[in-house]
Design a protein around this motif. Structure first.
Motif, short mmCIF file in Angstrom:
data_model
loop_
_atom_site.label_atom_id
_atom_site.label_comp_id
_atom_site.label_asym_id
_atom_site.label_seq_id
_atom_site.Cartn_x
_atom_site.Cartn_y
_atom_site.Cartn_z
N UNK A 38 -31.51 -4.61 41.05
CA UNK A 38 -32.13 -4.72 39.62
C UNK A 38 -31.62 -6.13 39.35
N UNK A 43 -36.98 -5.25 37.52
CA UNK A 43 -36.89 -3.92 38.37
C UNK A 43 -37.98 -4.04 39.53
N UNK A 54 -38.24 7.84 50.74
CA UNK A 54 -36.85 8.21 50.35
C UNK A 54 -36.64 9.45 49.71
N UNK A 55 -37.58 10.17 49.20
CA UNK A 55 -37.32 11.53 48.73
C UNK A 55 -37.83 12.57 49.47
N UNK A 58 -35.11 14.19 52.33
CA UNK A 58 -33.74 14.41 52.14
C UNK A 58 -33.20 15.76 52.19
N UNK A 81 -41.18 19.00 42.77
CA UNK A 81 -40.52 18.27 41.44
C UNK A 81 -39.69 19.37 40.86
N UNK A 84 -36.47 19.95 43.70
CA UNK A 84 -35.68 18.78 44.02
C UNK A 84 -35.26 18.08 42.71
N UNK A 85 -35.67 18.47 41.49
CA UNK A 85 -35.17 17.73 40.34
C UNK A 85 -35.85 16.34 40.42
N UNK A 86 -37.18 16.12 40.83
CA UNK A 86 -37.79 14.73 40.60
C UNK A 86 -38.30 14.59 39.20
N UNK A 87 -38.46 13.16 39.07
CA UNK A 87 -39.18 12.86 37.74
C UNK A 87 -40.57 13.07 37.90
N UNK B 110 -39.01 15.05 32.32
CA UNK B 110 -37.52 14.92 32.66
C UNK B 110 -37.20 16.30 32.78
N UNK B 160 -34.11 22.44 34.00
CA UNK B 160 -33.64 21.53 34.95
C UNK B 160 -34.61 20.55 35.28
N UNK B 161 -34.30 19.33 35.82
CA UNK B 161 -34.97 18.13 35.92
C UNK B 161 -34.03 17.02 36.60
N UNK B 162 -34.86 15.95 36.39
CA UNK B 162 -34.29 14.73 37.02
C UNK B 162 -34.34 13.49 36.13
N UNK B 163 -33.79 12.26 36.32
CA UNK B 163 -33.86 11.18 35.62
C UNK B 163 -33.06 10.10 36.21
N UNK B 164 -33.97 8.92 36.09
CA UNK B 164 -33.30 7.76 36.55
C UNK B 164 -32.18 7.26 35.53
N UNK B 166 -30.35 3.87 35.31
CA UNK B 166 -30.15 2.55 35.97
C UNK B 166 -30.94 2.42 37.02
N UNK B 167 -29.87 1.95 38.22
CA UNK B 167 -30.28 2.00 39.53
C UNK B 167 -30.20 3.18 40.30
N UNK B 169 -29.71 7.88 40.09
CA UNK B 169 -30.59 8.69 39.81
C UNK B 169 -29.66 9.96 39.47
N UNK B 170 -30.09 10.90 38.56
CA UNK B 170 -29.19 12.19 38.60
C UNK B 170 -30.55 13.38 38.67
N UNK B 171 -29.92 14.50 39.00
CA UNK B 171 -30.84 15.82 38.64
C UNK B 171 -29.84 16.94 37.99
N UNK B 218 -27.13 10.69 42.58
CA UNK B 218 -27.68 9.79 43.79
C UNK B 218 -27.42 8.34 43.29
N UNK B 220 -26.97 5.54 45.05
CA UNK B 220 -27.87 4.56 45.71
C UNK B 220 -29.14 4.38 45.53
N UNK B 223 -31.63 6.46 47.08
CA UNK B 223 -31.54 7.95 47.03
C UNK B 223 -30.91 8.62 48.48
N UNK B 226 -26.60 11.90 47.95
CA UNK B 226 -26.39 12.71 46.66
C UNK B 226 -25.21 13.63 46.79
#
Lengths: 102, 419
Positions: A38, A43, A54-55, A58, A81, A84-87, B110, B160-164, B166-167, B169-171, B218, B220, B223, B226
């Motif tokens: 960043x 970005x 990357x995803x 895992x 999705x 794995x809790x992906x966006x 998300x 449930x879900x996931x979101x960035x 910053x650099x 990530x979380x789920x 996550x 890094x 990814x 985790x």
């Protein structure tokens, strides 16, 4: 309880060593732009291929794009999705990449 | 207590989801209707299976572990139904189980709302790593297979879900469910009652619901790492209107996954997985045939760490498909307490999970975990060599030694196939 302590110690050691190897030694043919990270507000946008690498490796081996048809990738994309809790963005990019490469 | 809060909680869940649904519905009604026309429903049957040969403590056997078909229906852009059947040989017959069946509704980028019967996001092994083509070894870590410490499946509703971030990530996952079920059977007045905690509580035995969730972080940008923290709490797990109705159960788990592929210095991929589960159940008393009371106090742990290396960058085609795996796992169950007067051992309580057992740690596991007919704590070393034929099929060779009172060696050759 002693066994548990031994386990904790082993765990910490293994994690430390693995992290060192994984992050200290770098990746060959790195294409993801990781190192740029960043830069202020700039970005690096990741491509579907990078996100796939990357995803999708895992939990299991990264799936071969040719393994499924376009419509099958749609369903699998949503399945993964949720699992794995992906966006949405990650999922869409990855699915598009898989559909283009199968 | 939970009974009164529950409607509130569900109401709050719906309330938070409602506007999202309404808003997107207005925006995309047209698109939605389009996508629901016949022809856009997407059905997929997938699944996995494994078969093998095992020698456990000198006794050899061919095994055909599991056939687990998975059904996925994706309807339009928002709805996904997923279901898995698990068909396996057990005893003299075939056991047929519905592993999970649930519906997901995508609320926004998300957040997903899911309800039905789903795998519990308690740690990572159960939800993410147990299928035969994903688990790198032929057996599950101690306490994470069919004799689990911690919940494995829920009947409930989940966000449930996931979101960035910053650099990084979380789920996340947050759910309300029927929770575990404590059963106390006193069938015979001459024997002490047997007790078990069962995760399959589809017809809820009381009004206390389990609340649980997991957050994965996550740290890094790539990814690779985790770290997950999960918990589940149920204020009461006994049947309603019994003396056991306010026995609470509390569990937590920490999991870690580090996967880094194509590391130049070691010419390959590293995969590190670790997890720790702990479950505590309030002390309760059972009445023994001689009229005395026996206290049952539960604090169970299960843990494992696994490291795998695959020389994926090797020039040899053969070597690049080989993977070496080492795993250490253990299970620590509360020792069954001694009966004060006569020194009888009273059966402990089986850990929560789908297996209904009496006697701590007794297990008979269809191919997933070796049989060890002894009570109490165990640890295990397992080493494996896999040959990956495709990304989701492997020939797995492994050797493992399980220690409790004595060492029990096991040798396995399995073929695992995801399809």
């Amino acid at each position: 309880m002693k066994r548990t302590n031994l386990f904790k110690l082993t765990l910490i050691l293994v994690v430390a060593i693995t992290t060192f190897i994984a992050f200290g030694c770098g990746t060959s043919k790195e294409t993801s732009g990781d190192d740029l990270g960043d830069l202020g507000s700039f970005k690096v946008e990741k491509s579907g291929a990078v996100l796939w690498g990357e995803n999708c490796a895992r939990c299991h081996n990264a799936p071969d794009p040719t393994a499924f048809s376009d419509t099958q990738w749609e369903a699998i994309g949503t399945h993964m999705r949720v699992r794995a809790g992906l966006t949405a963005e990650e999922t869409n990019k990855i699915v598009t990449f898989l559909q283009q490469s199968n | 207590m939970m009974g009164k809060k529950l409607p509130l909680l569900i109401f709050a869940l719906l309330l938070s989801a409602g506007p999202l649904v309404a808003q997107t519905y207005n925006d995309e009604t047209k698109e939605e209707l389009e996508s629901l026309k016949p022809g856009t429903t997407n059905f997929l049957m997938r699944g996995y299976s494994h078969a093998g040969f095992e020698i456990i403590d000198g006794n050899s056997s061919f095994v055909s572990g599991t056939f687990a078909p998975i059904f996925l229906w994706k309807q339009g852009d928002r709805i996904l139904f997923e279901s898995e059947l698990e068909i396996e040989f057990e005893g003299d017959g075939v056991q047929f189980a519905l592993e999970y069946a649930n519906i997901s509704y995508i609320l926004n980028d998300y957040l997903v709302f899911r309800f039905g019967n789903f795998l519990t996001p308690f740690g990572a092994f159960n939800e993410r790593l147990h299928p035969a083509w994903i688990n790198k070894l032929p057996t599950a870590p101690l306490g994470m297979g069919h004799d689990p410490v911690g919940p494995t499946r829920e009947f409930g509703a989940e966000l449930r879900g996931g979101a960035p971030l910053g650099n990084t990530k979380i789920n996340y996952s947050l759910y309300v469910s029927n929770g575990p079920l404590l059963e106390v059977h006193a069938e015979d007045s001459l024997e002490p009652p047997t007790t078990s905690i069962n995760g399959l509580n589809f017809d809820d035995n009381n009004d206390d619901k389990a609340i649980g969730g997991r957050i994965g972080f996550l740290p890094f940008n790539n990814s690779a790492l985790e770290i997950g923290v999960s918990t589940q709490y149920t204020a009461g797990i006994g049947d309603r209107n019994t003396e056991y109705n306010d026995i609470a159960s509390f569990g937590y788990a920490v999991d870690l996954s580090l996967v880094k592929n194509s590391i130049a210095a070691i010419k390959g991929n590293l995969d590190l997985k670790a997890q720790w589960n702990r479950v505590e159940v309030d002390e309760f008393h059972i009445e023994l045939p001689d009229g005395d009371e026996q206290a049952i106090n539960q604090e169970n742990d299960a843990y494992y760490v696994q490291l795998a290396y695959r020389p994926a960058l090797s020039k040899s085609n053969f070597l690049s498909n080989i993977e070496l795996i080492g795993r250490y796992s253990g299970i620590d169950l509360t020792e069954p307490a001694e009966h004060a007067d006569e020194g009888d051992i009273v059966p402990g309580v089986a850990p929560p999970g789908k297996a209904k057992l009496s006697g701590a740690g007794l297990s008979s596991l269809g191919g997933e975990e070796e049989e060890v007919h002894a009570e109490g704590d165990r640890t295990q070393w397992a080493f494996g060599i896999n040959y990956w034929i495709t990304w989701r099929s492997a020939l797995k060779f492994s050797y493992q030694v399980t220690d409790n009172e004595e060492s029990v060696p096991g040798f396995f050759i399995h073929y695992a196939l995801g399809f």
